[in-house]
Design an enzyme around this catalytic site. Structure first.
Site, PDB file in Angstrom:
ATOM      1  N   GLU A   1     -23.009 -12.180   5.628  1.00 59.60           N
ATOM      2  CA  GLU A   1     -23.873 -11.299   6.411  1.00 59.60           C
ATOM      3  C   GLU A   1     -23.754 -11.640   7.889  1.00 59.60           C
ATOM      4  OE1 GLU A   1     -25.531  -8.725   5.944  1.00 59.60           O
ATOM      5  OE2 GLU A   1     -26.091  -8.589   3.845  1.00 59.60           O
TER       6      GLU A   1
ATOM      7  N   THR B   1     -26.205  -3.759  11.139  1.00 61.98           N
ATOM      8  CA  THR B   1     -27.572  -3.246  11.254  1.00 61.98           C
ATOM      9  C   THR B   1     -28.376  -3.273   9.950  1.00 61.98           C
ATOM     10  OG1 THR B   1     -26.711  -0.998  10.951  1.00 61.98           O
ATOM     11  CG2 THR B   1     -27.050  -1.755  13.213  1.00 61.98           C
TER      12      THR B   1
ATOM     13  N   VAL C   1     -36.118  -2.317 -14.959  1.00 63.83           N
ATOM     14  CA  VAL C   1     -37.002  -1.151 -15.000  1.00 63.83           C
ATOM     15  C   VAL C   1     -36.325  -0.031 -15.780  1.00 63.83           C
ATOM     16  CG1 VAL C   1     -38.210   0.591 -13.627  1.00 63.83           C
ATOM     17  CG2 VAL C   1     -38.062  -1.775 -12.802  1.00 63.83           C
TER      18      VAL C   1
ATOM     19  N   ILE D   1     -29.608  -5.646   7.849  1.00 66.17           N
ATOM     20  CA  ILE D   1     -30.790  -6.508   7.806  1.00 66.17           C
ATOM     21  C   ILE D   1     -31.790  -6.105   8.875  1.00 66.17           C
ATOM     22  CG2 ILE D   1     -31.565  -8.873   8.279  1.00 66.17           C
ATOM     23  CD1 ILE D   1     -29.346  -9.894   6.565  1.00 66.17           C
TER      24      ILE D   1
ATOM     25  N   LYS E   1     -23.671 -16.275  16.304  1.00 66.20           N
ATOM     26  CA  LYS E   1     -23.019 -15.010  16.634  1.00 66.20           C
ATOM     27  C   LYS E   1     -23.503 -14.537  17.998  1.00 66.20           C
ATOM     28  CE  LYS E   1     -22.654 -10.191  15.109  1.00 66.20           C
ATOM     29  NZ  LYS E   1     -23.055  -9.192  14.105  1.00 66.20           N
TER      30      LYS E   1
ATOM     31  N   ALA F   1     -33.429  -7.572   0.785  1.00 66.51           N
ATOM     32  CA  ALA F   1     -34.536  -6.681   1.146  1.00 66.51           C
ATOM     33  C   ALA F   1     -35.812  -7.037   0.402  1.00 66.51           C
ATOM     34  CB  ALA F   1     -34.146  -5.232   0.867  1.00 66.51           C
TER      35      ALA F   1
END
Length: 504
Positions: free
Chosen positions: A50, A346, A187, A348, A79, A17
């Site tokens: 993935e 779903t 962080v 990605i 795919k 992401a």
């Protein structure tokens, strides 16, 4: 109501992401952004293989990614759809294809003509055999779709199956080449403006303070910014999608490298099989309310079709989404925004959809509440419509052989899904939307594949002479089989087009 935004974009979190976001903002908004990505090597990538949807092809093209290079680097395979085994009942097998059924040229959708002949008792093949993509998958063939819209081989699409641990580094190299700056660090604190509530800066464990104007939360399930600092509520959908665990384990490939992902129903969930060029990804997605982690690991080890490369690795998740994905000057993308289990690949796509919406609504100088509300509307619709599609797979079953399947078969479902199912049962009608990822053929494949059969059909299907319709369907069926049989084998195509690079 607006808040100030300048040029500094801070992305918190890497992985798929984060680096997809960084690369897209740098490529599609060139020369106008100071983009900085903060990630920690202590937080690894969840790399279980993935499987994607066809939309990723357009996304990669916009980023200037050459398909053969991408597939070679990530050791990808093609795919054509997803095979579902044992979902409606034991012994069932159907494919959800990326493409249409038939030629798509009639007065009404092809499945209405097919349903009419079936109700007449005509001897015609299953609907799946009228899908070019399905038949290519069944025969383990592959070729790129034709650009001639009159050709049968233009009626299918395709996506990729690739190694997730290699995708993020590939994108990182692209993003850094476009000027994105990476900072290594964990962080530990988030500072907000006392008046507006906007995020002003993040503090890293080594004491460095990173200031920004727009913050993109790609921190995964932790949702450090949106869920943590901004405390945006989470809508829990586990009562509809009860799977909350996955046990993942790669193995050496001992069976066919198929041009499709397999989703094989198990007593307390389902098992994925994703064949790559160098290994096969496997996983058992299950509900901890019905199965223990140890039993899931044992079941997966017994089911995999090849020698394991690593022991089973547990993953935990919760299905649902944040009430809003863009709050103040913080946009959440990927798992930080929400999660829908991997049944229809779903994850990605949802990252891509959020990035696309962010690019289109990106603030030039200030965040507008109108743009922010539109972003949230689009993302909410994506999640909600995918949610209904996933629930359909579980709910449309006759299985009563385990407590898990009894639960999902008899559970209450969203009214929006109930309405869709009733419309299809009545006359084969598929609800159409202007927005959303899954189009008519996807819903039709799952409905019919799992035994949700229409009791009627569109009356316009009566316009064709029955005998001529039977003859044309048989001719179409034969043409599909002949053309598919002449295509190249899946692995042969890969060997010629995109053999894997950087092999260990």
């Amino acid at each position: 109501m607006t808040s100030g935004v300048g040029q500094r974009v801070v992305i918190v979190g890497g992985g798929t992401a984060g680096w997809m976001t960084a690369a897209a903002l740098a490529r599609l908004l060139p020369g106008r952004r100071d983009i900085r990505l903060v990630e920690s090597e202590e937080i690894g990538i969840v790399g279980v293989g993935e499987a994607t949807l066809p939309h990723i092809r357009a996304f990669n093209e916009r980023l200037g990614i050459r398909e053969a290079d991408f597939m070679s680097w990530t050791r990808g395979t093609f795919k054509l759809g997803i095979e579902f085994r044992d979902w409606g009942k034991h012994g069932d097998s159907y494919i959800h294809p990326f493409g249409t059924f038939g030629r798509g040229r009639g007065e009404v959708d092809f499945h209405h003509y097919w349903a009419r002949l079936k109700m007449m008792g005509a001897d015609i093949p299953p609907l799946e055999e009228f899908s070019f993509g399905c038949m290519m998958a069944r025969m383990n063939r592959f070729d790129l779709p034709s650009t001639d819209s009159s050709s049968l081989s233009s009626t299918f699409g395709y996506a990729y199956q690739f190694d997730a641990t290699l995708f993020a580094p590939y994108l990182r190299a692209l993003a850094e080449g476009l000027g994105v700056r990476r900072t290594e660090g964990m962080v530990v604190d988030v500072t907000r403006d006392g008046e507006s509530g906007d995020i002003v800066s993040i503090t890293l464990r080594d004491g460095e303070i990173v200031e920004g104007d727009l913050f993109v939360d790609c921190s995964g399930f932790r949702s450090l910014l949106l869920g943590g600092a901004l405390e945006e509520p989470f809508q829990d959908w586990s009562h509809w999608l009860p799977a909350d665990r996955a046990m993942a384990m790669p193995c050496h490939t001992r069976t066919e490298v198929t041009p499709y992902t397999s989703a094989i129903a198990m007593p307390s969930g389902w098992r994925w099989r994703i064949p790559l060029q160098h290994r096969t990804g496997n996983g058992y997605v299950y509900s901890s309310a019905f199965l223990s982690d140890d039993d899931a690991a044992r079941a997966l080890e017994a089911a995999v079709e090849g020698e394991p490369i690593a022991p089973p690795r547990p993953l935990r998740f919760r299905t649902g989404r944040r009430e809003r994905s863009w709050v103040n000057n913080c946009v959440a993308i990927g798992l930080a925004s929400g999660f829908l289990e991997p049944l229809e690949s779903t994850s990605i796509y949802l990252v891509q959809a959020a990035i696309t919406a962010l690019v289109e609504l990106f603030p030039e100088t200030r965040v507008s509440s109108i743009d922010r509300d539109e972003f949230n509307r689009v993302i909410d619709f994506e999640y909600d419509r995918i949610r209904d599609f996933l629930i359909l797979h579980y709910h449309a079953t006759t299985r009563d052989d385990s407590p898990f399947w009894n639960y999902v078969r008899t559970m209450s479902v969203p009214d929006s899904l109930t309405e869709k199912m009733e419309l299809f049962r009545r006359r084969g009608r598929v609800v159409k939307y202007r927005e959303g990822v899954f189009l008519d053929a996807s819903w039709i494949a799952v409905y019919i594949g799992q035994g949700v059969l229409p009791e009627g059909y569109d009356p316009r299907a009566e316009g064709a002479d029955a005998e001529m319709l039977i003859q044309s369907m048989r001719a179409l069926h034969g043409q599909i089989r002949a053309e598919v049989a002449a295509k190249t084998g899946h692995l042969d195509y890969i060997a010629r087009y995109c053999p894997m690079a950087n092999a260990a």
